[in-house]
Scaffold this active site. Structure first.
Site, PDB file in Angstrom:
ATOM      1  CG  HIS A  68     -33.028 -13.152 130.960  1.00  0.00           C
ATOM      2  ND1 HIS A  68     -32.436 -12.678 132.115  1.00  0.00           N
ATOM      3  CD2 HIS A  68     -33.112 -14.504 131.118  1.00  0.00           C
ATOM      4  CE1 HIS A  68     -32.175 -13.685 132.928  1.00  0.00           C
ATOM      5  NE2 HIS A  68     -32.563 -14.806 132.346  1.00  0.00           N
ATOM      6  CG  HIS A  93     -31.421 -18.193 128.643  1.00  0.00           C
ATOM      7  ND1 HIS A  93     -31.091 -19.134 129.574  1.00  0.00           N
ATOM      8  CD2 HIS A  93     -32.692 -17.804 128.942  1.00  0.00           C
ATOM      9  CE1 HIS A  93     -32.090 -19.307 130.413  1.00  0.00           C
ATOM     10  NE2 HIS A  93     -33.087 -18.514 130.042  1.00  0.00           N
ATOM     11  CD  GLU A 150     -36.642 -19.626 131.695  1.00  0.00           C
ATOM     12  OE1 GLU A 150     -35.622 -20.052 131.125  1.00  0.00           O
ATOM     13  OE2 GLU A 150     -36.632 -18.627 132.450  1.00  0.00           O
TER      14      GLU A 150
END
Length: 223
Positions: A55, A160, A172
């Site tokens: 991500h 992050h 999440e």
């Protein structure tokens, strides 16, 4: 079993700019059609989901690289009344047990799902950068929070990045409003997607009492 996933439908709050959640019919019963078939379109970060390192890490692991051992096992649900940035002082105040592998943080965010259905709230509780470093230093392998992101809306990607570079699995968009603090077994089952940075997930909790054994899961002792 306590379902801590958020329902997926068109009313779900999404990150600004996200295409959101859409289900449209491909085939409808009637006439020559004997079945209903639908088409689903959604960003992978819609609703309850896990983040893999890819991500925010260019060469990071993708969803299929995450071990199921990280997603199923003893977890601790902690209650924080902080309605803002959560850093080391706020995390220390949680008074966690000595060994916690999976930490789920219930904050005032959990009330947002009912108070503001369908409307994204920018002012939610999340980790600060220093809070992310605290999670890594504590050796926590999975961290979950009860809104769309583990980092504040106005912050950069560093929160992050710190977590994902350390291999922390992020869970999440949980709804922990019906969950009391304490020890649970977490059962988090993401879609078996290949090559992606995230995956929608269904997540459940089973109460364990107040003295979890971090080396064992109740999955191993069910009749």
């Amino acid at each position: 079993m306590i379902d801590i996933s958020v329902p997926l439908d068109h009313r779900l709050p999404v990150w600004p700019g996200s295409p959101g959640f859409r289900v449209s019919p491909l085939i409808t019963m009637g006439g020559d059609s004997v079945a209903n078939v639908s088409h689903l379109a959604m960003e992978l970060h819609t609703g309850t989901h896990i983040d893999a390192p890819r991500h925010f890490v260019a060469d990071g692991a993708t969803v299929e690289d995450i071990s199921i051992d990280a997603l199923v096992g003893p977890a601790w649900v902690a209650l924080s009344d902080v309605d803002g940035a959560i850093g080391p002082p706020e995390l220390e105040a949680l008074d966690l047990p000595a060994k916690v592998d999976r930490l789920l943080l219930r904050t005032p965010n959990s009330a947002l799902w009912a108070k503001h259905p369908g409307e994204f709230q920018e002012d939610y509780a999340a980790l600060s950068l220093e809070g992310a470093r605290w999670i890594v230093d504590r050796g926590i392998r999975l961290f979950g929070i009860d809104y769309l992101s583990v980092q504040r809306f106005s912050d950069g990607p560093e929160t992050h990045q710190v977590l994902l570079k350390a291999g922390v699995v992020l869970l999440e968009s949980l709804n922990l409003s019906a969950v009391e603090p304490g020890a649970y077994e977490l059962i988090c089952l993401p879609l078996a997607l290949v090559g992606t940075e995230a995956a929608p997930a269904r997540a459940f909790l089973r109460p364990l009492g107040n003295d979890p054994d971090p080396e064992a899961s109740t999955m191993n002792v069910r009749p």
